[in-house]
Design a protein around this motif. Structure first.
Motif, PDB file in Angstrom:
ATOM      1  N   LEU A 116     -20.780  -7.406 -89.459  1.00 32.49           N
ATOM      2  CA  LEU A 116     -22.102  -7.442 -90.095  1.00 32.49           C
ATOM      3  C   LEU A 116     -22.134  -8.499 -91.196  1.00 32.49           C
ATOM      4  N   LEU A 117     -21.047  -8.623 -91.944  1.00 31.73           N
ATOM      5  CA  LEU A 117     -20.977  -9.640 -92.993  1.00 31.73           C
ATOM      6  C   LEU A 117     -21.088 -11.034 -92.394  1.00 31.73           C
ATOM      7  N   VAL A 118     -20.429 -11.263 -91.258  1.00 32.22           N
ATOM      8  CA  VAL A 118     -20.529 -12.558 -90.566  1.00 32.22           C
ATOM      9  C   VAL A 118     -21.973 -12.817 -90.153  1.00 32.22           C
ATOM     10  N   ASP A 119     -22.617 -11.803 -89.604  1.00 30.12           N
ATOM     11  CA  ASP A 119     -24.017 -11.956 -89.177  1.00 30.12           C
ATOM     12  C   ASP A 119     -24.923 -12.321 -90.352  1.00 30.12           C
ATOM     13  N   PHE A 120     -24.737 -11.630 -91.470  1.00 32.61           N
ATOM     14  CA  PHE A 120     -25.544 -11.930 -92.663  1.00 32.61           C
ATOM     15  C   PHE A 120     -25.313 -13.372 -93.120  1.00 32.61           C
ATOM     16  N   CYS A 121     -24.058 -13.780 -93.135  1.00 33.93           N
ATOM     17  CA  CYS A 121     -23.716 -15.137 -93.580  1.00 33.93           C
ATOM     18  C   CYS A 121     -24.318 -16.190 -92.654  1.00 33.93           C
ATOM     19  N   GLU A 122     -24.237 -15.953 -91.350  1.00 41.46           N
ATOM     20  CA  GLU A 122     -24.780 -16.914 -90.393  1.00 41.46           C
ATOM     21  C   GLU A 122     -26.289 -17.043 -90.542  1.00 41.46           C
ATOM     22  N   CYS A 123     -26.974 -15.921 -90.695  1.00 42.39           N
ATOM     23  CA  CYS A 123     -28.435 -15.968 -90.866  1.00 42.39           C
ATOM     24  C   CYS A 123     -28.794 -16.759 -92.118  1.00 42.39           C
ATOM     25  N   CYS A 142     -15.501 -16.695 -94.634  1.00 40.42           N
ATOM     26  CA  CYS A 142     -15.892 -15.722 -93.616  1.00 40.42           C
ATOM     27  C   CYS A 142     -16.196 -16.416 -92.282  1.00 40.42           C
ATOM     28  N   LEU A 143     -16.980 -17.501 -92.329  1.00 37.77           N
ATOM     29  CA  LEU A 143     -17.362 -18.221 -91.116  1.00 37.77           C
ATOM     30  C   LEU A 143     -16.185 -19.008 -90.538  1.00 37.77           C
ATOM     31  N   GLN A 144     -15.326 -19.526 -91.406  1.00 38.96           N
ATOM     32  CA  GLN A 144     -14.159 -20.261 -90.908  1.00 38.96           C
ATOM     33  C   GLN A 144     -13.193 -19.340 -90.168  1.00 38.96           C
ATOM     34  N   LYS A 145     -13.101 -18.100 -90.629  1.00 43.66           N
ATOM     35  CA  LYS A 145     -12.246 -17.132 -89.941  1.00 43.66           C
ATOM     36  C   LYS A 145     -12.726 -16.913 -88.512  1.00 43.66           C
ATOM     37  N   VAL A 146     -14.036 -16.808 -88.343  1.00 38.07           N
ATOM     38  CA  VAL A 146     -14.618 -16.658 -86.996  1.00 38.07           C
ATOM     39  C   VAL A 146     -14.385 -17.927 -86.178  1.00 38.07           C
ATOM     40  N   PHE A 148     -12.043 -19.981 -86.222  1.00 34.25           N
ATOM     41  CA  PHE A 148     -10.659 -20.233 -85.815  1.00 34.25           C
ATOM     42  C   PHE A 148     -10.175 -19.257 -84.747  1.00 34.25           C
ATOM     43  N   GLN A 149     -11.112 -18.539 -84.133  1.00 36.36           N
ATOM     44  CA  GLN A 149     -10.734 -17.709 -82.984  1.00 36.36           C
ATOM     45  C   GLN A 149     -10.165 -18.586 -81.877  1.00 36.36           C
ATOM     46  N   LYS A 150      -9.156 -18.122 -81.195  1.00 33.88           N
ATOM     47  CA  LYS A 150      -8.511 -18.939 -80.173  1.00 33.88           C
ATOM     48  C   LYS A 150      -8.797 -18.437 -78.758  1.00 33.88           C
ATOM     49  N   GLU A 151      -9.598 -17.379 -78.652  1.00 35.09           N
ATOM     50  CA  GLU A 151      -9.997 -16.926 -77.319  1.00 35.09           C
ATOM     51  C   GLU A 151     -10.958 -17.939 -76.715  1.00 35.09           C
ATOM     52  N   GLU A 152     -10.905 -18.082 -75.383  1.00 33.52           N
ATOM     53  CA  GLU A 152     -11.732 -19.102 -74.734  1.00 33.52           C
ATOM     54  C   GLU A 152     -12.777 -18.524 -73.793  1.00 33.52           C
ATOM     55  N   ASN A 158     -19.286 -18.757 -77.923  1.00 35.39           N
ATOM     56  CA  ASN A 158     -20.620 -18.713 -78.538  1.00 35.39           C
ATOM     57  C   ASN A 158     -20.532 -18.318 -80.013  1.00 35.39           C
ATOM     58  N   GLU A 159     -19.645 -17.351 -80.320  1.00 36.89           N
ATOM     59  CA  GLU A 159     -19.463 -16.929 -81.716  1.00 36.89           C
ATOM     60  C   GLU A 159     -18.903 -18.071 -82.561  1.00 36.89           C
ATOM     61  N   VAL A 160     -17.921 -18.776 -82.015  1.00 31.23           N
ATOM     62  CA  VAL A 160     -17.314 -19.905 -82.725  1.00 31.23           C
ATOM     63  C   VAL A 160     -18.345 -21.005 -82.938  1.00 31.23           C
ATOM     64  N   GLU A 161     -19.126 -21.287 -81.898  1.00 31.57           N
ATOM     65  CA  GLU A 161     -20.142 -22.338 -81.979  1.00 31.57           C
ATOM     66  C   GLU A 161     -21.154 -22.030 -83.076  1.00 31.57           C
ATOM     67  N   MET A 162     -21.629 -20.781 -83.123  1.00 31.13           N
ATOM     68  CA  MET A 162     -22.632 -20.414 -84.132  1.00 31.13           C
ATOM     69  C   MET A 162     -22.044 -20.491 -85.535  1.00 31.13           C
ATOM     70  N   ALA A 163     -20.806 -20.059 -85.706  1.00 37.24           N
ATOM     71  CA  ALA A 163     -20.167 -20.095 -87.021  1.00 37.24           C
ATOM     72  C   ALA A 163     -20.003 -21.528 -87.512  1.00 37.24           C
ATOM     73  N   LEU A 164     -19.560 -22.417 -86.630  1.00 35.73           N
ATOM     74  CA  LEU A 164     -19.373 -23.817 -87.006  1.00 35.73           C
ATOM     75  C   LEU A 164     -20.707 -24.525 -87.238  1.00 35.73           C
TER      76      LEU A 164
END
Length: 430
Positions: A116-123, A142-146, A148-152, A158-164
Motif C-alpha cells: 500500500l505504501l508503494v501504491d501511495f508513493c507511485e500515485c 521505497c520505489l527503488q526497492k520495487v 530492483f525486483q529480479k523476477e521476469e 509491470n510493477e518495476v516499470e511503474m516504479a521506475l
C-alpha cells in the motif's frame, strides 16, 4: 463513434453510481481510451475538479481506495508516457490526502502495509511536480526497492516499470546521493548484464540518473565511461525505431508501436539533458548523433513531432563544447538538417530549428578558428560547403532572408539577421 474526450468524461461521471467491480471495469476502459489520446486531448480531460472528485468519492465511500489507486496510476502512467505535467495536481485535494497517507503508513510501527505504501508513493510521485524533501526520503527508497525486483514475469515487469517511471518524474528536485545513486546504477548495471527491464523501464532508470547530473558532478565518469550512456542510448534508439512501422498512418498504429514512438521522445529529452551537462568527450558521441539522425530519417514525413525534436536535439548537442563539428558531420546531423531545409516553408517551426542549428554550427567555426588552426578549419568548412552546395543551400538561405525578422520575432530567440552567418566561405589556398 463518440468523441474520446466526451466518452472519458461520461465514464468518469458514472463511477460514483457503480459497485466496486463495475468501477474497476470502467476505470480499465478509461485507461484504454487515455492511452490512445493525444497530448492535447489528455490535457483537456485532466483538471483539479476531476482530482478533487476522486478524493470526494473516497471520503464518501463511493470509491474504494483500491479503485482510486488504480485510476490515479492510470492517469499517472499516461501523463508520464506522453510527457504531460499535471499542474492542477499541486493544489488538489488528492495531493494533500496522499501526502498524509504516505506519512501515516510509513510511520506505522506494526502492521505496515508495504504494498500500500508503494501504491501511495507511485500515485503521488507520478502526478506531482513539486516534491518535499521529506516525502522524497520516503518514496525514493521505497520505489527503488520495487524497481530492483529480479523476477521476469509480466506482473513483476509491470510493477518495476511503474516504479521506475514514477522515479523518472522526479526531475530537478534534490535527492540525496545516499538515497538514490548507488541503487539506480545497480539497477542499470544489472539490466545491462541480464536484460530484465522493458524498454520504458530502462529509459526511466536512465532518466532518473541523468536528471541528478547537475547536482552530482561526480556522476560524469560513471555515466560516460562506466555505464556507457552514449552507447546504450544509441542502441535503445535503434531497437525502438526498428520496432515501429513508420510508413503506416499514425492513427492506425497499434498501442505497442505508439508506445515505442513515445519512448523515443522520452529518450531524446534525456539525451539533450546529458549533452547540456556533460563535459567529457567520448568517441561514442558521433554514434549517438548518428542514432538520432537515423530516427529522424525513419520518422520523416510520418511523425513531425519526433522530427522536430531530433533537429532541436542536434542544436542542443552542438552547445556542448566537448562535441566537435566533426562529430556532427560524422553523425550526419549536418546532412539531415541541410536536406530538411529544402522542404521547409514560411511559418514552419522546422524552418526555425534548421536555421538555428546551421547558424550555431557556422558561428562555431568562426569562434574556433584560432583554437583549431586555419588548415583544419578550412578542411571542415570545405566539407560543409560541399554538402550545402549539393543541396542548393545558398539559394534556399537567401530565399529565407526576408523572413528572418519574422522568425526572430515569433520565437523570441537569437537568430542572426546577418545572412553571411548561414554561408560557408572557404578560403582558397595558394
Amino acid at each position: 463513434m463518440k468523441n474520446i474526450v466526451n466518452k472519458t468524461f461520461e465514464l468518469f461521471s458514472e463511477l460514483e453510481h457503480c459497485n466496486n467491480d463495475q468501477q474497476k471495469w470502467k476505470i480499465e476502459e478509461m485507461d484504454g481510451i487515455m492511452r490512445e489520446m493525444s497530448e492535447d486531448e489528455l490535457n483537456s480531460v485532466l483538471s483539479a475538479r476531476m482530482l478533487n472528485k476522486i478524493c470526494q468519492m473516497i471520503e464518501e465511500k463511493k470509491m474504494s481506495m483500491e479503485n482510486a489507486i488504480l485510476l490515479l496510476k492510470c492517469i499517472g502512467y499516461c501523463t508520464m508516457l506522453k510527457r504531460i505535467r499535471v499542474y492542477c495536481f499541486n493544489d488538489s485535494l488528492v495531493n494533500k490526502r496522499f501526502k498524509t497517507l504516505i506519512v501515516d503508513e510509513y510511520k506505522k510501527k506494526e502492521k505496515k502495509n508495504e504494498k500500500l505504501l508503494v501504491d501511495f508513493c507511485e500515485c503521488y510521485i507520478s502526478l506531482s511536480i513539486y516534491f518535499p524533501s521529506g516525502l522524497l526520503s520516503v518514496c525514493v527508497p521505497c520505489l527503488q526497492k520495487v524497481a530492483f525486483q529480479k523476477e521476469e514475469n509480466e506482473e513483476a515487469q509491470n510493477e518495476v516499470e511503474m516504479a521506475l517511471m514514477a522515479l523518472s518524474n522526479v526531475k530537478n528536485s534534490e535527492v540525496k546521493k545516499e538515497l538514490s545513486l548507488n541503487e539506480i546504477t545497480d539497477i542499470i548495471e544489472y539490466h545491462q548484464e541480464h536484460h530484465n527491464l522493458t524498454h520504458l523501464a530502462y529509459q526511466s532508470a536512465w532518466q532518473f540518473l541523468i536528471f541528478r547530473f547537475n547536482m552530482e558532478r561526480s556522476l560524469e565518469e560513471v555515466i560516460v565511461n562506466e555505464l556507457h550512456f552514449v552507447r546504450e542510448a544509441a542502441r535503445e534508439l535503434e531497437e525502438l525505431r526498428e520496432c515501429v512501422d513508420w510508413k503506416r498512418r499514425e492513427k492506425k498504429k497499434g498501442e505497442k508501436e505508439m508506445k515505442e514512438v513515445l519512448i523515443i521522445g522520452r529518450w531524446l529529452d534525456v539525451i539533450v539533458h546529458f549533452f547540456l551537462s556533460c563535459q567529457l568527450w567520448n568517441e561514442e558521441f558521433f554514434g549517438l548523433i548518428g542514432g538520432i539522425e537515423s530516427a529522424f530519417q525513419k520518422a520523416k514525413g510520418e511523425h513531425r513531432g519526433i522530427c522536430k525534436e531530433c533537429i532541436s536535439s542536434f542544436t542542443n548537442i552542438e552547445r556542448n563544447r566537448a562535441v566537435t563539428i566533426e562529430d556532427l558531420l560524422k553523425g550526419r546531423a549536418v546532412d539531415a538538417v541541410v536536406k530538411e531545409f529544402q522542404t521547409q516553408t514560411l511559418n514552419n517551426e522546422m524552418t526555425y530549428e534548421c536555421l538555428t542549428f546551421l547558424m550555431r554550427v557556422l558561428r562555431r567555426l568562426k569562434e574556433e578558428k584560432d583554437e583549431m588552426g586555419e588548415e583544419k578549419i578550412n578542411t571542415i568548412k570545405k566539407k560543409l560547403f560541399e554538402k550545402m552546395e549539393e543541396e542548393g543551400h545558398e539559394d534556399i538561405a537567401i530565399s529565407f532572408y526576408e523572413i528572418l525578422h519574422f522568425f526572430k520575432r515569433r520565437y523570441d530567440n537569437g537568430l542572426s539577421l546577418d545572412i553571411s552567418d548561414y554561408f560557408v566561405n572557404v578560403r582558397e589556398n595558394g
